[in-house]
Design a protein around this motif. Structure first.
Motif, PDB file in Angstrom:
ATOM      1  N   ASP A   2      -1.969   6.024   7.415  1.00  0.00           N
ATOM      2  CA  ASP A   2      -3.058   6.239   6.687  1.00  0.00           C
ATOM      3  C   ASP A   2      -3.673   4.833   7.623  1.00  0.00           C
ATOM      4  N   SER A   3      -4.839   5.725   7.382  1.00  0.00           N
ATOM      5  CA  SER A   3      -5.415   4.182   8.364  1.00  0.00           C
ATOM      6  C   SER A   3      -5.284   2.746   7.585  1.00  0.00           C
ATOM      7  N   ARG A   4      -5.715   2.457   6.627  1.00  0.00           N
ATOM      8  CA  ARG A   4      -5.947   1.787   5.940  1.00  0.00           C
ATOM      9  C   ARG A   4      -4.418   0.379   5.905  1.00  0.00           C
ATOM     10  N   SER A   5      -3.481   0.927   6.609  1.00  0.00           N
ATOM     11  CA  SER A   5      -2.255   0.177   6.834  1.00  0.00           C
ATOM     12  C   SER A   5      -2.391  -0.573   7.723  1.00  0.00           C
ATOM     13  N   CYS A   6      -2.511  -1.889   7.288  1.00  0.00           N
ATOM     14  CA  CYS A   6      -2.149  -2.774   8.675  1.00  0.00           C
ATOM     15  C   CYS A   6      -1.365  -3.668   8.951  1.00  0.00           C
ATOM     16  N   SER A   7      -0.229  -3.323   8.095  1.00  0.00           N
ATOM     17  CA  SER A   7       0.998  -4.903   8.342  1.00  0.00           C
ATOM     18  C   SER A   7       1.937  -3.338   7.955  1.00  0.00           C
ATOM     19  N   GLU A   8       3.285  -4.352   8.641  1.00  0.00           N
ATOM     20  CA  GLU A   8       4.921  -3.165   8.173  1.00  0.00           C
ATOM     21  C   GLU A   8       5.510  -3.572   8.663  1.00  0.00           C
ATOM     22  N   ILE A   9       6.667  -3.574   7.532  1.00  0.00           N
ATOM     23  CA  ILE A   9       8.313  -3.811   7.862  1.00  0.00           C
ATOM     24  C   ILE A   9       8.770  -2.905   7.850  1.00  0.00           C
ATOM     25  N   VAL A  10      10.411  -2.065   8.497  1.00  0.00           N
ATOM     26  CA  VAL A  10      10.673  -1.917   7.873  1.00  0.00           C
ATOM     27  C   VAL A  10      12.458  -2.257   7.812  1.00  0.00           C
TER      28      VAL A  10
ATOM     29  N   PHE B  42       0.234  -1.292   0.246  1.00  0.00           N
ATOM     30  CA  PHE B  42       0.399  -0.168   0.027  1.00  0.00           C
ATOM     31  C   PHE B  42       0.467   1.697   0.204  1.00  0.00           C
ATOM     32  N   TRP B  43       1.978   1.264   0.926  1.00  0.00           N
ATOM     33  CA  TRP B  43       3.195   2.017   0.719  1.00  0.00           C
ATOM     34  C   TRP B  43       4.203   1.849   0.577  1.00  0.00           C
ATOM     35  N   THR B  44       5.039   2.166  -0.559  1.00  0.00           N
ATOM     36  CA  THR B  44       6.517   1.556   0.373  1.00  0.00           C
ATOM     37  C   THR B  44       7.275   2.782  -0.495  1.00  0.00           C
ATOM     38  N   GLY B  45       8.867   3.245   0.953  1.00  0.00           N
ATOM     39  CA  GLY B  45       9.513   4.110   0.117  1.00  0.00           C
ATOM     40  C   GLY B  45      10.320   3.950   1.470  1.00  0.00           C
ATOM     41  N   PHE B  46      10.830   5.110   1.256  1.00  0.00           N
ATOM     42  CA  PHE B  46      11.955   5.522   1.925  1.00  0.00           C
ATOM     43  C   PHE B  46      12.819   6.847   2.909  1.00  0.00           C
ATOM     44  N   TYR B  47      12.738   6.719   4.301  1.00  0.00           N
ATOM     45  CA  TYR B  47      13.162   7.474   4.866  1.00  0.00           C
ATOM     46  C   TYR B  47      14.279   8.129   5.148  1.00  0.00           C
TER      47      TYR B  47
ATOM     48  N   GLY C 278      28.773   0.852   8.470  1.00  0.00           N
ATOM     49  CA  GLY C 278      27.045   0.346   9.570  1.00  0.00           C
ATOM     50  C   GLY C 278      26.318   1.309  10.099  1.00  0.00           C
ATOM     51  N   GLU C 279      26.881   3.088  10.118  1.00  0.00           N
ATOM     52  CA  GLU C 279      25.626   3.925  10.019  1.00  0.00           C
ATOM     53  C   GLU C 279      24.597   4.076   9.140  1.00  0.00           C
ATOM     54  N   VAL C 280      23.508   4.064  10.354  1.00  0.00           N
ATOM     55  CA  VAL C 280      21.933   3.908   9.660  1.00  0.00           C
ATOM     56  C   VAL C 280      21.761   5.212   8.596  1.00  0.00           C
ATOM     57  N   ILE C 281      21.707   5.092   7.276  1.00  0.00           N
ATOM     58  CA  ILE C 281      21.665   6.236   6.460  1.00  0.00           C
ATOM     59  C   ILE C 281      19.773   6.234   6.227  1.00  0.00           C
ATOM     60  N   GLY C 282      19.356   5.313   6.303  1.00  0.00           N
ATOM     61  CA  GLY C 282      17.688   5.881   6.495  1.00  0.00           C
ATOM     62  C   GLY C 282      17.858   3.924   6.631  1.00  0.00           C
ATOM     63  N   VAL C 283      15.620   4.281   6.278  1.00  0.00           N
ATOM     64  CA  VAL C 283      15.083   3.647   5.959  1.00  0.00           C
ATOM     65  C   VAL C 283      14.087   2.489   4.833  1.00  0.00           C
ATOM     66  N   LEU C 284      14.086   0.667   4.613  1.00  0.00           N
ATOM     67  CA  LEU C 284      12.965   1.266   3.651  1.00  0.00           C
ATOM     68  C   LEU C 284      11.877   1.081   4.710  1.00  0.00           C
ATOM     69  N   ASP C 285      10.457   1.263   4.377  1.00  0.00           N
ATOM     70  CA  ASP C 285       9.308   1.291   5.241  1.00  0.00           C
ATOM     71  C   ASP C 285       8.165   0.442   3.608  1.00  0.00           C
ATOM     72  N   ILE C 286       7.769  -0.402   4.697  1.00  0.00           N
ATOM     73  CA  ILE C 286       7.135  -0.919   3.141  1.00  0.00           C
ATOM     74  C   ILE C 286       5.567  -1.228   4.588  1.00  0.00           C
ATOM     75  N   ASP C 287       4.246  -0.857   4.158  1.00  0.00           N
ATOM     76  CA  ASP C 287       2.873  -1.144   4.506  1.00  0.00           C
ATOM     77  C   ASP C 287       1.949  -1.967   3.753  1.00  0.00           C
ATOM     78  N   SER C 288       1.234  -2.364   4.246  1.00  0.00           N
ATOM     79  CA  SER C 288       0.169  -3.435   3.475  1.00  0.00           C
ATOM     80  C   SER C 288      -1.216  -3.781   3.998  1.00  0.00           C
ATOM     81  N   VAL C 289      -2.344  -3.587   3.207  1.00  0.00           N
ATOM     82  CA  VAL C 289      -3.437  -4.055   3.506  1.00  0.00           C
ATOM     83  C   VAL C 289      -4.224  -4.354   4.546  1.00  0.00           C
ATOM     84  N   GLU C 290      -3.477  -5.674   4.201  1.00  0.00           N
ATOM     85  CA  GLU C 290      -3.321  -6.932   5.145  1.00  0.00           C
ATOM     86  C   GLU C 290      -2.636  -6.588   6.402  1.00  0.00           C
ATOM     87  N   TYR C 291      -2.976  -7.594   7.791  1.00  0.00           N
ATOM     88  CA  TYR C 291      -2.523  -7.845   8.731  1.00  0.00           C
ATOM     89  C   TYR C 291      -1.815  -9.394   7.727  1.00  0.00           C
TER      90      TYR C 291
END
Ligand code: SME
Length: 159
Positions: free
Chosen positions: A105-113, A46-51, A121-134
């Motif tokens: 977005d309230s339609r998001s039910c589960s997520e992986i980051v 549902f949402w796929t992107g980087f911070y 080895g320092e964090v420069i960002g994260v990939l975040d993906i949200d799904s409408v399914e649990y």
């Protein structure tokens, strides 16, 4: 989606992602490319992107596909902040039960980051993906998404 189907989709897009990122001029371009390919490959993403880390302990929205994402996430907030702090991939089966989760977005039910690292080895960002399914994400997603984040880490330039 069955695990076999999920693997089939990842295996079908990995050559394209590898090829695109190996020729990629900078990390932001790589993030945009990976987000686009992933988002259009999986119907339930549902949402796929980087911070991106833009200041100490601060994430800002990066390249993404999907509905409007929140602009800033401090490291002590959200699944994204948790992943950036722990430097670990985080899988959340039900975002409503994850106390620090930020609802964009309230339609998001589960997520992986998945964290993205620099060469030290320092964090420069994260990939975040949200799904409408649990419970949409598991160790199969973690395995492939960590490979993709590693490919982004390998890109030399960082805008
Ligand atoms: N849910 C995330 C915030 C970002 S959006 O979902 C696009 C979090 O809790 O970090």
């Amino acid at each position: 989606m069955t695990n076999d189907r999920k693997i089939e989709i990842y295996e079908s897009i990995m050559p394209e992602i590898r090829s695109a990122l190996s020729a990629c001029p900078d990390k932001v371009a790589g993030m945009a490319t990976a987000a686009c390919i992933l988002h259009h490959a999986f119907p339930l993403f549902f949402w796929t992107g980087f911070y991106r880390v833009i200041a100490p302990k601060k994430l800002a929205i990066g390249p993404y596909q999907g509905t409007l994402g929140c602009l800033m996430i401090p490291f002590d907030k959200g699944v994204c902040g948790f992943s950036a702090t722990t430097k670990e991939t985080v899988i959340v089966d039900d975002v409503h039960k994850f106390e620090v989760h930020i609802t964009c977005d309230s339609r998001s039910c589960s997520e992986i980051v998945v964290p993205v690292f620099d060469s030290k080895g320092e964090v420069i960002g994260v990939l975040d993906i949200d799904s409408v399914e649990y419970s949409a994400f598991d160790t199969t997603d973690a395995k492939y998404l960590e490979q993709i984040c590693q490919l982004i880490s390998n890109i030399e330039r960082d805008n």
